[in-house]
Design a protein around this motif. Structure first.
Motif, PDB file in Angstrom:
ATOM      1  N   PRO A 168     -11.091  -9.442  -3.703  1.00 54.90           N
ATOM      2  CA  PRO A 168     -11.071  -8.830  -5.039  1.00 54.90           C
ATOM      3  C   PRO A 168     -12.453  -8.427  -5.553  1.00 54.90           C
ATOM      4  O   PRO A 168     -12.593  -7.374  -6.182  1.00 54.90           O
ATOM      5  N   ASN A 169     -13.469  -9.254  -5.289  1.00 59.44           N
ATOM      6  CA  ASN A 169     -14.788  -8.930  -5.826  1.00 59.44           C
ATOM      7  C   ASN A 169     -15.465  -7.771  -5.107  1.00 59.44           C
ATOM      8  O   ASN A 169     -16.527  -7.311  -5.534  1.00 59.44           O
ATOM      9  N   ASP A 170     -14.872  -7.293  -4.015  1.00 57.48           N
ATOM     10  CA  ASP A 170     -15.429  -6.143  -3.301  1.00 57.48           C
ATOM     11  C   ASP A 170     -14.703  -4.842  -3.637  1.00 57.48           C
ATOM     12  O   ASP A 170     -15.167  -3.759  -3.253  1.00 57.48           O
ATOM     13  N   VAL A 171     -13.560  -4.941  -4.330  1.00 64.51           N
ATOM     14  CA  VAL A 171     -12.727  -3.760  -4.558  1.00 64.51           C
ATOM     15  C   VAL A 171     -13.481  -2.678  -5.325  1.00 64.51           C
ATOM     16  O   VAL A 171     -13.514  -1.507  -4.913  1.00 64.51           O
ATOM     17  N   ALA A 172     -14.103  -3.039  -6.438  1.00 65.00           N
ATOM     18  CA  ALA A 172     -14.763  -2.039  -7.279  1.00 65.00           C
ATOM     19  C   ALA A 172     -15.892  -1.335  -6.533  1.00 65.00           C
ATOM     20  O   ALA A 172     -16.022  -0.104  -6.596  1.00 65.00           O
ATOM     21  N   SER A 173     -16.708  -2.094  -5.809  1.00 64.70           N
ATOM     22  CA  SER A 173     -17.843  -1.483  -5.117  1.00 64.70           C
ATOM     23  C   SER A 173     -17.383  -0.573  -3.985  1.00 64.70           C
ATOM     24  O   SER A 173     -17.976   0.490  -3.753  1.00 64.70           O
ATOM     25  N   ILE A 174     -16.316  -0.960  -3.289  1.00 67.47           N
ATOM     26  CA  ILE A 174     -15.805  -0.114  -2.208  1.00 67.47           C
ATOM     27  C   ILE A 174     -15.247   1.186  -2.777  1.00 67.47           C
ATOM     28  O   ILE A 174     -15.493   2.278  -2.245  1.00 67.47           O
ATOM     29  N   GLU A 175     -14.498   1.070  -3.874  1.00 70.29           N
ATOM     30  CA  GLU A 175     -13.944   2.281  -4.489  1.00 70.29           C
ATOM     31  C   GLU A 175     -15.050   3.189  -5.005  1.00 70.29           C
ATOM     32  O   GLU A 175     -15.003   4.415  -4.822  1.00 70.29           O
ATOM     33  N   GLN A 176     -16.056   2.601  -5.640  1.00 73.44           N
ATOM     34  CA  GLN A 176     -17.155   3.401  -6.170  1.00 73.44           C
ATOM     35  C   GLN A 176     -17.930   4.106  -5.064  1.00 73.44           C
ATOM     36  O   GLN A 176     -18.468   5.198  -5.267  1.00 73.44           O
ATOM     37  N   ALA A 177     -17.950   3.483  -3.894  1.00 77.81           N
ATOM     38  CA  ALA A 177     -18.658   4.085  -2.766  1.00 77.81           C
ATOM     39  C   ALA A 177     -17.830   5.144  -2.058  1.00 77.81           C
ATOM     40  O   ALA A 177     -18.317   5.793  -1.136  1.00 77.81           O
ATOM     41  N   GLY A 178     -16.587   5.310  -2.470  1.00 80.75           N
ATOM     42  CA  GLY A 178     -15.774   6.401  -1.929  1.00 80.75           C
ATOM     43  C   GLY A 178     -14.925   6.055  -0.735  1.00 80.75           C
ATOM     44  O   GLY A 178     -14.409   6.956  -0.072  1.00 80.75           O
ATOM     45  N   TYR A 179     -14.757   4.773  -0.453  1.00 81.64           N
ATOM     46  CA  TYR A 179     -13.914   4.368   0.680  1.00 81.64           C
ATOM     47  C   TYR A 179     -12.493   4.102   0.171  1.00 81.64           C
ATOM     48  O   TYR A 179     -12.289   3.258  -0.702  1.00 81.64           O
ATOM     49  N   PRO A 180     -11.503   4.812   0.702  1.00 79.96           N
ATOM     50  CA  PRO A 180     -10.124   4.634   0.218  1.00 79.96           C
ATOM     51  C   PRO A 180      -9.604   3.226   0.476  1.00 79.96           C
ATOM     52  O   PRO A 180      -9.936   2.595   1.491  1.00 79.96           O
ATOM     53  N   LEU A 181      -8.770   2.751  -0.432  1.00 84.65           N
ATOM     54  CA  LEU A 181      -8.110   1.458  -0.280  1.00 84.65           C
ATOM     55  C   LEU A 181      -6.619   1.671  -0.082  1.00 84.65           C
ATOM     56  O   LEU A 181      -6.019   2.570  -0.665  1.00 84.65           O
ATOM     57  N   VAL A 182      -6.037   0.825   0.744  1.00 82.51           N
ATOM     58  CA  VAL A 182      -4.584   0.782   0.926  1.00 82.51           C
ATOM     59  C   VAL A 182      -4.146  -0.590   0.424  1.00 82.51           C
ATOM     60  O   VAL A 182      -4.608  -1.613   0.925  1.00 82.51           O
ATOM     61  N   SER A 183      -3.271  -0.635  -0.590  1.00 79.30           N
ATOM     62  CA  SER A 183      -2.903  -1.926  -1.148  1.00 79.30           C
ATOM     63  C   SER A 183      -1.415  -1.964  -1.492  1.00 79.30           C
ATOM     64  O   SER A 183      -0.794  -0.928  -1.751  1.00 79.30           O
ATOM     65  N   ARG A 184      -0.891  -3.173  -1.489  1.00 81.75           N
ATOM     66  CA  ARG A 184       0.519  -3.366  -1.842  1.00 81.75           C
ATOM     67  C   ARG A 184       0.735  -4.826  -2.222  1.00 81.75           C
ATOM     68  O   ARG A 184       0.238  -5.730  -1.546  1.00 81.75           O
ATOM     69  N   GLY A 185       1.463  -5.060  -3.314  1.00 81.01           N
ATOM     70  CA  GLY A 185       1.797  -6.419  -3.695  1.00 81.01           C
ATOM     71  C   GLY A 185       2.708  -7.061  -2.659  1.00 81.01           C
ATOM     72  O   GLY A 185       3.618  -6.421  -2.138  1.00 81.01           O
ATOM     73  N   ASN A 186       2.441  -8.333  -2.369  1.00 80.48           N
ATOM     74  CA  ASN A 186       3.235  -9.030  -1.357  1.00 80.48           C
ATOM     75  C   ASN A 186       4.492  -9.639  -1.954  1.00 80.48           C
ATOM     76  O   ASN A 186       4.414 -10.426  -2.900  1.00 80.48           O
ATOM     77  N   PRO A 187       5.656  -9.316  -1.391  1.00 77.31           N
ATOM     78  CA  PRO A 187       6.869 -10.022  -1.793  1.00 77.31           C
ATOM     79  C   PRO A 187       6.889 -11.411  -1.166  1.00 77.31           C
ATOM     80  O   PRO A 187       6.069 -11.732  -0.303  1.00 77.31           O
ATOM     81  N   GLY A 188       7.834 -12.235  -1.583  1.00 79.08           N
ATOM     82  CA  GLY A 188       7.971 -13.562  -0.993  1.00 79.08           C
ATOM     83  C   GLY A 188       7.484 -14.653  -1.920  1.00 79.08           C
ATOM     84  O   GLY A 188       7.442 -14.494  -3.144  1.00 79.08           O
ATOM     85  N   VAL A 189       7.116 -15.792  -1.346  1.00 76.11           N
ATOM     86  CA  VAL A 189       6.648 -16.948  -2.108  1.00 76.11           C
ATOM     87  C   VAL A 189       5.232 -16.693  -2.606  1.00 76.11           C
ATOM     88  O   VAL A 189       4.348 -16.321  -1.836  1.00 76.11           O
ATOM     89  N   THR A 190       5.022 -16.887  -3.897  1.00 82.07           N
ATOM     90  CA  THR A 190       3.725 -16.635  -4.512  1.00 82.07           C
ATOM     91  C   THR A 190       2.713 -17.718  -4.123  1.00 82.07           C
ATOM     92  O   THR A 190       3.068 -18.816  -3.692  1.00 82.07           O
TER      93      THR A 190
END
Length: 537
Positions: free
Chosen positions: A271-293
């Motif tokens: 999580p703490n790398d998400v903003a910097s990666i996005e700002q640097a222009g690298y696309p993210l692929v993400s999806r919430g995980n179903p199942g047991v939290t």
């Protein structure tokens, strides 16, 4: 690259280079010219955190990273569409069920071959499923076969799977990697000798070229593959020539290897790398995980946490929103039930988990646990000291647990944190060497409650006839609406008995180069088949 991109890459590349000097530069990085048409050929390097441990699809590996690799080597009877949740054709063109969900008949494709050239038939379905049953506790898939009575080879392209009791979740289970079909050459090798993948013969779009423990797994595309799921957009040969899963344990190093263009995809982005990666222009692929939290589960065979009042007190002492806000970000939802919100059958149980430290104290007082001189509660001369096991494969785990440790200390509970890699964690669970466990389990079906909490399969030593009745009832209910209602009751029972304290949901996040396309997450939010993935370098 812009100055921002260069700065980020420079800051992280030094560490990445220490373990990735052999990788070389494999991608174009931000700013690459995107092709509008898929490109055939090329090599993809994918950084993951953990060695697979086992390349036997139904065996016990290291969790998601294992499944990322084995998904490429074996296909499943059905494909669960991540957009619709529907079960689409794959190795099976269709399936039917009898009225009481005890028989499932699969019509199979007649043009599929294994990687050794042998044809795929109904006999392979029977042999694979029978092998899982014979493996018993060695297999992670055996819990999907409750009541298994056998598989009939009706003809070469028709298989009928029979159960002595209803198993409405079975069709969904057939879409999992663990039930991927393997060839006869694999089954000739003893089950406990298949971990290195040397004997693995599957129908997947890739085959194993090299597996070097704790270093990398290299896969090569099959030239004759022609049966990928329609939803993935490529039913022919994989577009990539090779895929290398590089083992990079440190999250910061994975991020650095991406931003310094040494890998094409990095898994387990923190999580703490998400903003910097996005700002640097690298696309993210993400999806919430179903199942047991993600949350805390209890070994109820241990006397202290066998007391419901103690479990209720621990639940009341934990502020899930503060934990989420401190260790993660808004990409990760605060959990409101043992099931994540995108799991079929989810029902909100947040009212059972209100943060109330004053109530926690009163519950512990009533249970006979009195504050000692050091603030830690005592009873009959023993401290209220509990051991919690957790896995080191998700960076925010430590921050989450250290905060929970502080919250519990504030009400007089001394939480001892014990961490380790997946094999150590699994061994502790097997031996019952824990009071509490921190973890989650991704699966796109509410039956994950049964595989986690049923008396026959639980790691938490739960023996609750009321819960067991509900878990088996949902398995026997084929109507989706009725089944969801039973699953809601099961979640309410788990919440009222505090068998699990939900804290946050998981979101799977991959970072990619701009030159990478069609790398997707499946219905279970794990890496999908890479048959359609491609690069424009």
């Amino acid at each position: 690259m812009t100055t921002r991109r260069t700065t980020l890459a420079a800051a992280l590349a030094v560490t990445a280079a220490l373990v990735l000097t052999a990788c070389g530069s494999t991608a174009a990085g931000p700013g690459a010219v995107a092709s509008t048409e898929p490109v055939q050929g090329g090599e993809l390097t994918f950084a993951i955190a953990n060695d697979p441990i086992s390349l036997n699809p139904s065996g016990t590996g290291s969790g998601n990273d294992t499944l990322y690799v084995t998904r490429q080597l074996v296909d499943s009877l059905l494909y669960q569409n991540p957009e619709t949740g529907a079960l689409d054709p794959w190795l099976a063109t269709s399936y039917t069920s009898n009225a009481d969900a005890t028989e499932f008949t699969f019509a199979l494709r007649d043009d599929v071959t294994f990687s050794d050239g042998t044809p795929f038939t109904a006999a392979n379905v029977k042999a694979t499923f029978d092998d899982i049953i014979a493996a018993g506790a060695l297999s992670q898939a055996v819990s999907s076969f409750v009541g298994y009575a056998g598989t009939d080879v009706v003809d070469d392209h028709t298989a009928r799977v029979r159960f002595s009791t209803p198993n409405a979740a079975f069709p969904n289970s057939t879409a999992s990697v663990a039930l991927g079909i393997v060839g006869d050459a694999t089954l000739k090798v003893p089950y406990d000798q298949r971990a290195d993948g040397a004997a693995l013969v599957g129908t997947g779009p890739f085959t194993l070229k090299i597996y070097t423990k704790d270093t990398a797994t290299v896969l090569t595309a099959r030239t004759d593959y022609a049966w990928g799921p329609t939803a993935l957009g490529n039913d022919g040969r994989a577009r990539l020539d090779t895929v290398t899963f590089q083992i990079v344990p440190e999250a910061g190093v994975r991020t650095g290897s991406l931003t310094s263009d040494q890998v094409d995809v990095a898994g387990g982005i923190q999580p703490n790398d998400v903003a910097s990666i996005e700002q640097a222009g690298y696309p993210l692929v993400s999806r919430g995980n179903p199942g047991v939290t993600f949350g805390i589960s209890f070994n109820v065979s241990h006397p202290v946490v066998a007391d419901l009042s103690v479990r209720q007190a621990i639940a009341a002492a934990i502020d899930a929103r503060t934990v989420r806000d401190t260790a993660l970000n808004d990409s990760f939802a605060v959990a409101t039930s043992v099931l994540a919100k995108n799991t079929p059958g989810y029902a909100d149980q947040s009212a059972a988990f209100a943060y109330d430290p004053a109530r926690a104290g009163k519950l512990l007082d009533a249970a006979g646990w009195k504050a000692g001189a050091d603030g830690i509660r005592e009873k009959d001369g023993a401290k209220l000291r509990l051991k919690l096991w957790w896995i080191t494969n998700f960076g925010p785990n430590q921050t989450s647990l250290e905060l929970i440790q502080q919250e519990l200390k504030a009400v007089g509970v001394d939480l001892q944190l014990q961490s380790g890699p997946v094999p150590d964690f699994l061994e502790a669970q097997k031996n019952g060497d824990f009071d509490l466990v921190w973890g989650n389990l991704s699966r796109a079906d509410g039956d994950v409650l049964r595989t986690t909490f049923s008396k026959a399969t639980t790691r938490y030593r739960i023996d609750d006839p009321a819960l067991e009745t509900l878990l088996q009832q949902q398995l026997a209910t084929s109507d989706p609406t009725a089944r969801d209602a039973v699953l809601a009751q099961a979640q309410a029972r788990i919440a009222s008995q505090v068998y699990q304290i939900p804290v946050h949901e998981l979101t799977s996040i991959l970072g990619t180069q701009e030159s990478v396309h069609a790398v997707t997450l499946g219905a279970d939010s794990r890496l999908d088949s890479l048959v359609a993935a491609w690069k424009n370098d």
